[in-house]
Write a protein that holds these residues in place. Sequence first.
Motif, mmCIF file in Angstrom:
data_model
loop_
_atom_site.group_PDB
_atom_site.id
_atom_site.type_symbol
_atom_site.label_atom_id
_atom_site.label_comp_id
_atom_site.label_asym_id
_atom_site.label_seq_id
_atom_site.Cartn_x
_atom_site.Cartn_y
_atom_site.Cartn_z
ATOM 1 N N PRO A 157 0.826 -1.206 0.000
ATOM 2 C CA PRO A 157 0.000 0.000 0.000
ATOM 3 C C PRO A 157 0.864 1.261 0.000
ATOM 4 N N GLY A 158 0.230 2.379 -0.296
ATOM 5 C CA GLY A 158 0.922 3.660 -0.250
ATOM 6 C C GLY A 158 1.270 4.236 -1.604
ATOM 7 N N PHE A 159 1.067 3.449 -2.657
ATOM 8 C CA PHE A 159 1.390 3.901 -4.013
ATOM 9 C C PHE A 159 0.107 4.032 -4.823
ATOM 10 N N SER A 160 0.047 5.051 -5.663
ATOM 11 C CA SER A 160 -1.090 5.213 -6.565
ATOM 12 C C SER A 160 -0.698 6.171 -7.687
ATOM 13 N N ALA A 161 -1.480 6.173 -8.747
ATOM 14 C CA ALA A 161 -1.209 7.060 -9.872
ATOM 15 C C ALA A 161 -2.522 7.484 -10.503
ATOM 16 N N GLU A 162 -2.522 8.692 -11.071
ATOM 17 C CA GLU A 162 -3.700 9.203 -11.763
ATOM 18 C C GLU A 162 -3.291 9.775 -13.108
ATOM 19 N N TRP A 163 -4.177 9.622 -14.081
ATOM 20 C CA TRP A 163 -3.944 10.144 -15.425
ATOM 21 C C TRP A 163 -4.192 11.641 -15.447
ATOM 22 N N LEU A 164 -3.349 12.357 -16.184
ATOM 23 C CA LEU A 164 -3.474 13.803 -16.305
ATOM 24 C C LEU A 164 -3.617 14.188 -17.773
ATOM 25 N N GLU A 165 -4.658 14.938 -18.080
ATOM 26 C CA GLU A 165 -4.719 15.559 -19.395
ATOM 27 C C GLU A 165 -3.777 16.767 -19.399
ATOM 28 N N ARG A 166 -3.553 17.341 -20.580
ATOM 29 C CA ARG A 166 -2.611 18.451 -20.680
ATOM 30 C C ARG A 166 -2.945 19.566 -19.675
ATOM 31 N N GLU A 167 -4.212 19.929 -19.580
ATOM 32 C CA GLU A 167 -4.579 21.027 -18.674
ATOM 33 C C GLU A 167 -4.326 20.657 -17.215
ATOM 34 N N ASP A 168 -4.440 19.361 -16.885
ATOM 35 C CA ASP A 168 -4.142 18.918 -15.519
ATOM 36 C C ASP A 168 -2.650 19.047 -15.218
ATOM 37 N N VAL A 169 -1.818 18.669 -16.193
ATOM 38 C CA VAL A 169 -0.368 18.812 -16.027
ATOM 39 C C VAL A 169 -0.017 20.269 -15.777
ATOM 40 N N LEU A 170 -0.567 21.159 -16.597
ATOM 41 C CA LEU A 170 -0.227 22.575 -16.485
ATOM 42 C C LEU A 170 -0.785 23.194 -15.205
ATOM 43 N N ALA A 171 -1.871 22.652 -14.696
ATOM 44 C CA ALA A 171 -2.395 23.144 -13.422
ATOM 45 C C ALA A 171 -1.450 22.796 -12.270
ATOM 46 N N LEU A 172 -0.844 21.612 -12.345
ATOM 47 C CA LEU A 172 0.092 21.195 -11.296
ATOM 48 C C LEU A 172 1.449 21.887 -11.440
ATOM 49 N N GLU A 173 1.903 22.069 -12.691
ATOM 50 C CA GLU A 173 3.202 22.715 -12.948
ATOM 51 C C GLU A 173 3.064 23.563 -14.217
ATOM 52 N N PRO A 174 2.695 24.837 -14.039
ATOM 53 C CA PRO A 174 2.432 25.701 -15.212
ATOM 54 C C PRO A 174 3.640 25.912 -16.114
ATOM 55 N N ARG A 175 4.831 25.617 -15.621
ATOM 56 C CA ARG A 175 6.032 25.855 -16.425
ATOM 57 C C ARG A 175 6.319 24.733 -17.423
ATOM 58 N N VAL A 176 5.582 23.624 -17.323
ATOM 59 C CA VAL A 176 5.753 22.555 -18.311
ATOM 60 C C VAL A 176 5.329 23.083 -19.684
ATOM 61 N N THR A 177 6.007 22.622 -20.713
ATOM 62 C CA THR A 177 5.688 23.066 -22.061
ATOM 63 C C THR A 177 4.216 22.811 -22.406
ATOM 64 N N PRO A 178 3.556 23.774 -23.047
ATOM 65 C CA PRO A 178 2.161 23.551 -23.465
ATOM 66 C C PRO A 178 2.036 22.524 -24.581
ATOM 67 N N LEU A 179 3.155 22.033 -25.098
ATOM 68 C CA LEU A 179 3.132 20.993 -26.115
ATOM 69 C C LEU A 179 2.954 19.598 -25.513
ATOM 70 N N ALA A 180 2.898 19.518 -24.193
ATOM 71 C CA ALA A 180 2.704 18.220 -23.542
ATOM 72 C C ALA A 180 1.406 17.580 -24.013
ATOM 73 N N LEU A 181 1.434 16.277 -24.260
ATOM 74 C CA LEU A 181 0.243 15.558 -24.704
ATOM 75 C C LEU A 181 -0.625 15.121 -23.529
ATOM 76 N N ALA A 182 0.028 14.614 -22.487
ATOM 77 C CA ALA A 182 -0.668 14.089 -21.311
ATOM 78 C C ALA A 182 0.375 13.827 -20.232
ATOM 79 N N GLY A 183 -0.095 13.344 -19.089
ATOM 80 C CA GLY A 183 0.839 13.053 -18.015
ATOM 81 C C GLY A 183 0.247 12.066 -17.028
ATOM 82 N N VAL A 184 1.080 11.676 -16.090
ATOM 83 C CA VAL A 184 0.665 10.838 -14.971
ATOM 84 C C VAL A 184 1.283 11.415 -13.707
ATOM 85 N N ARG A 185 0.499 11.478 -12.653
ATOM 86 C CA ARG A 185 1.042 11.833 -11.339
ATOM 87 C C ARG A 185 1.028 10.582 -10.479
#
Length: 376
Positions: free
Chosen positions: A122-150
């Motif tokens: 236990p203690g591990f988990s991950a969630e899918w991030l769309e581009r806008e989710d990535v930029l909400a968490l770290e606005p300095r990431v390139t806007p060319l990002a397709l998607a992400g995972v946290r």
Amino acid sequence: MTNRTTDVLIIGGGAAGSGAAYYLAQRGMKVTILEREGIGSKASGFNAGGLNPLEGHGWPEPLQPMALQSFNLHKELWELLPPETGIDYHGRLSSIIKVALDENELQELRDTMETFNNAPEPGFSAEWLEREDVLALEPRVTPLALAGVRAVGNGALDGLEFTEALAAAARQAGVEVVTGNAAGLRLGNGKVESVVTDDGEIPCGALLIAAGPWCRVAEPWLDISIPVDPLKGQIIRMKPNGPGLDHELTGGGSSMYNKTDGLIWCGATEEDAGFDLTLTDEARESITEKAVRLMPSLAEAEVALHTACLRPVTPDWLPIVGQAPGWENVYICTGGQKKGILLGPAMSKGIAEIIADGETGISLDGCDPGRFGESA
């Protein structure tokens, strides 16, 4: 130079050697560390300090059981060592944002989702991030990002301070640290009787070789194979215009590590360059280019420090932990590759238990030194 016989002499003052000294001293053994250039002066002091027990070369088998054991030992140690030693090495739980900058990286994101959401503990988990989710968490990431995972549940620390804390706790338990160079061994009846240094001999009941890629020096002394070689890694520490990272960040071939002082560590290279520690323009430019592609604002960042280190890697990328073949009182603990700091507590506790008890509860599958044969 010490004039006393020691129960265990350890060659090497990195995380493996210092950790073994700590665990042996906890069992009441008299231990001496022989270190040529200082505690944590090699790869243990220059690593990025990320602790990801779920992903890596050779994962999930056979290293993941050891990695999880070691991760849990880390969590125990960062509660124990700072108050004992006064050294805060910032052991902490952390998260990672993985970003896909092209279609080829999307599968890696899906793999990380599956790995973290199906972790064996236990203690591990991950969630899918769309581009806008990535930029909400770290606005300095390139806007060319397709998607992400946290992904959450990993850990982080400062490698040099961690190694220094291990050594300091070991010293408090009676371990002696001697500055010197191992130049040979005095042997007798299938045993090592003493280690010959440039300043004299140190008699010992047992010898532990934990000198990273320099372990090969002992091959002709013992007539065994210790095939661990250096993998050079260069890291750039950047001072951004603005705050540091709240997460570890990867994507587009770049890996960035968040540090408590606000610096962002970017890297690291993987170079087959022998023992050459030269800092190269090529590496700096490559690391910077990839980092800027992922986070364009780093084009304005100041390079605070450029470092290089040599990670110990074996032919099968598994550590070497156990009794040396053909020798009654010689042991080896090395080969943590790029995961040396993560694996360090398990490797060092495992070898300490083997030396003291002849067996260990640490999962060391595939790590037997004898798998490489007795002849160098």
